[in-house]
Scaffold this active site. Structure first.
Site: not given
Ligand code: DC
Length: 643
Positions: A49, A92, A315, A343, A386-387, A411
């Site tokens: 990012d 993204n 998040d 995402e 990613h998360r 990311k």
């Protein structure tokens, strides 16, 4: 598809220095670009990012110099981008796309902004509506309300009131606020609807203040930027550690004993996600905190379920969803509708993947409810998010699991899994490899018994594959056919019994025919690949003894104890002869020796996972040893390795 197999974990403790915050990194980069003069940015997050943002700033003609490590020098241009026409690809990265859209629309120029397919599914209409009120000329190049966008030079009418919706993504308001000083006039932003993710607006306001612009705030409804506001470089600015990234490590400590300490964020942080620590404390975790560190330990009685409004930590709340797998009771995470436009649709993705592990999950438009259960191994899809990859790593406390496409963590946290491995300890494996009939099966089973560990007879899996292929009329040389069968092999191990398709197998896999068949199918790379995760799924608590040919080299390379167990071909042929006769089979010693030598050659000369002694394996030659002596030697090595 790239994957990472995680063994079941037994504990977590240690310390992690966090990478820089994604949210702060990209805000700082943009504000440095909008300032006059140079800004030295220290501890910037190195990730996809931030790379998108750095690339965009370069493409726009700004000075971007890598000073080494995590340090960069940005030369701003006071809000006038030197390059007036450009096409920007922003991947993204929502934290790059939204604020750049606002800044470029108000600065003026001819720009096309694009991203990956998922970026083109993430709404941006509310921001565009706000910018159009100021006279911005923006066209949607595909679907109304979504990227890609075409921005054209326009007659910006500064001043007045801009209305923007705040209930889909707070990034729209962030983008507007950061860009408005470019107009030079007093502008009031009125938020329509309930503003979500307020802590992210706090980050925006705090970062703008570091660059000399004060926003007057009237509750969460009205924000005023005064005429004459302009960005001034703070000279040098340090990026805080990422509070969302901290959540995984704090949760590891809360589940796996701890203490796990994160360094780089703490009580003085401007990031809302530090409040995750409070949520974890509500689950029972013991939390300690300093100005720029936090630490978590597991509570004596284990974690308990919570029912939480997570709007302020969208998040980090994903981490609560997987931590819930280890909490007593049903956890409900509410007010998380924004998960659906991140995402990926994170509510749907989370529910699907948690269910794969065996958890009971209920999902609603803006909530998710998780009830823990005994977990079973599964391959977790990560949806280029990613998360998803990071928070599912916690599930390894309940079961071995596979994380598909683990590199998506790049990311925000490229070396996440290395740091994860450094603070966690896995269920131990004793890997015993050696040639056919070396006695390793007997030794391995007895060692497992003595230690209370599980036992994996990996050769049995190849034998079962050969048997199943024969039953299904599939030729042992038909690689795709046999591999397809191996992938869905319905096998259950129960004590010393093995069931294939629900039926007891008994000695049917121990015949010379199946020994030869197993050796043949074991040489096929696709078959080995198909049986890989099935074997790693045995890596559970309290430990495992695995025997085979590639336990130490391929399946469990991290095994703390590796043994290469062998005996002369003659001694092995003789042992096999006795075994067969005892079981009532007829046998011929010379034939057995010849067969064995042939199989040894095939097992050690094949191109995939050939039988060989690993450099870190201990050699145990049992030619002149009794089983008892061999078992005792392995147990002595196990004690030495503190197993
Ligand atoms: O250990 P065993 O004799 O039951 O193994 C049967 C066959 O399977 C043997 O020819 C080698 C192969 N095998 C293998 O390639 N890799 C393993 N990990 C275990 C067995």
């Amino acid at each position: 598809m790239d994957f990472l197999d995680l063994p079941q974990l037994c504990s977590a403790s240690g310390s992690v220095r966090l990478p820089g915050s994604k949210s702060i990194s990209n805000r700082v980069l943009l504000l440095a670009a909008l300032s006059e003069g140079e800004t030295e940015v220290r501890d910037l997050l190195a990730s996809d990012d931030t790379e998108r943002m750095l690339d965009a700033l370069k493409a726009l003609g700004l000075g971007v110099v890598h000073l080494g490590g995590e340090n960069w020098r940005i030369t701003g241009s006071g809000g006038r981008f030197p390059v007036k026409q450009a096409e920007l690809f922003l991947g993204n990265a929502g934290t790059a796309f939204r604020p750049l859209t606002a800044a470029l629309a108000l600065a003026g120029g001819d720009y096309v902004l694009k991203g990956v397919a998922r970026m083109h599914e993430r709404p941006i209409g509310d921001l565009i509506d706000g910018l159009r009120q100021l006279g911005a000329d923006i066209t949607y190049l595909a679907n109304e309300g979504y990227p890609p966008l075409h921005l054209k030079p326009a007659n910006i009418q500064p001043g007045g009131v801009v209305k923007v919706r705040g209930d889909v993504s707070s990034q729209f308001l962030t983008g507007l606020l950061m860009a408005l000083p470019l107009t030079g006039e007093t502008v009031v932003v009125e938020v329509v609807g309930e503003l979500i993710s307020k802590p992210y607006i706090e980050i925006t306001l705090a970062t703008m203040a570091r660059f000399g612009v004060t926003v007057e705030r009237d509750g969460w409804q009205r924000f005023t930027i005064r005429a004459g506001s302009r960005y001034v470089s703070p000279g040098t600015i340090y990026v805080e550690g990422d509070a969302s990234s901290a959540s995984y490590f704090l949760a590891l400590g809360a589940i796996g004993g701890g203490p796990v300490r994160v360094e780089g964020v703490g009580r003085d942080s401007i990031q809302g996600d530090v409040k995750f620590a409070e949520a974890l404390a509500e689950m029972g975790a013991q939390i300690a905190m300093g100005p720029n560190w936090m630490e978590a330990r597991a509570p004596a009685g284990g974690l308990v379920a919570v029912d939480l409004d997570c709007n302020h930590i969208p998040d980090a709340a994903m981490t609560l969803a997987t931590a819930a797998l280890f909490a007593k009771g049903t956890t409900t995470l509410r007010n998380i509708a924004s998960w659906r436009v991140k995402e990926t649709d994170r509510i749907a993705a989370m529910a699907t993947e948690l269910r794969k592990l065996g958890a009971e999950v209920e999902e609603g438009a803006d909530y998710i409810r998780v009830t823990p259960a005994a977990l079973h191994p599964a391959a977790i899809d990560t949806y280029d998010d990613h998360r998803m990859a990071m928070c599912f790593s916690l599930a390894a406390f309940g079961t071995p699991l596979r994380i598909n496409d683990p590199k998506c963590v790049a990311k925000t946290f490229p070396d996440y899994f290395e740091r994860f491995a450094a603070v966690t300890r896995a269920a131990p494996v004793i890997a015993i490899d050696g040639p056919s009939a070396s006695g390793k099966g007997t030794v391995a089973a007895r060692v497992a018994d003595a230690l209370g560990y599980a036992y994996l007879d990996s050769g049995a899996l190849y034998r079962l594959t050969a048997l199943a292929a024969k039953q299904a009329g599939i030729d042992w040389a038909d690689e795709a056919g046999v591999a397809g069968l191996a992938a869905v092999l319905d096998v259950a191990f129960s004590g010393s019994d093995i069931l294939l398709n629900g039926a007891l197998v008994g000695d049917a896999i121990r015949t010379e025919e199946m020994s030869a068949g197993a050796s043949k199918v074991a040489a096929l790379p696709a078959v080995r690949e198909a049986l890989l995760f099935r074997q790693r799924a045995f890596n559970t608590l309290p430990g495992l003894v695995g025997d085979g040919r590639d336990m130490g080299s391929v399946i469990f390379p991290q095994a703390p104890l590796k043994v290469f167990l062998t005996a002369s071909a003659e001694a092995r042929a003789e042992r096999r002869y006795k075994q067969l006769i005892e079981k009532g089979f007829s046998a011929n010693l010379a034939d057995l020796l010849a067969d064995l030598q042939q199989r040894d050659a095939r097992d050690s000369q094949r191109s995939v996972a050939p039988l060989r002694q690993e450099a870190d394996a201990k050699l145990l030659d049992t030619t002149h040893l009794t089983i008892e002596q061999a078992v005792n030697q392995v147990l002595a090595w196990a004690r030495e390795a503190s197993l």
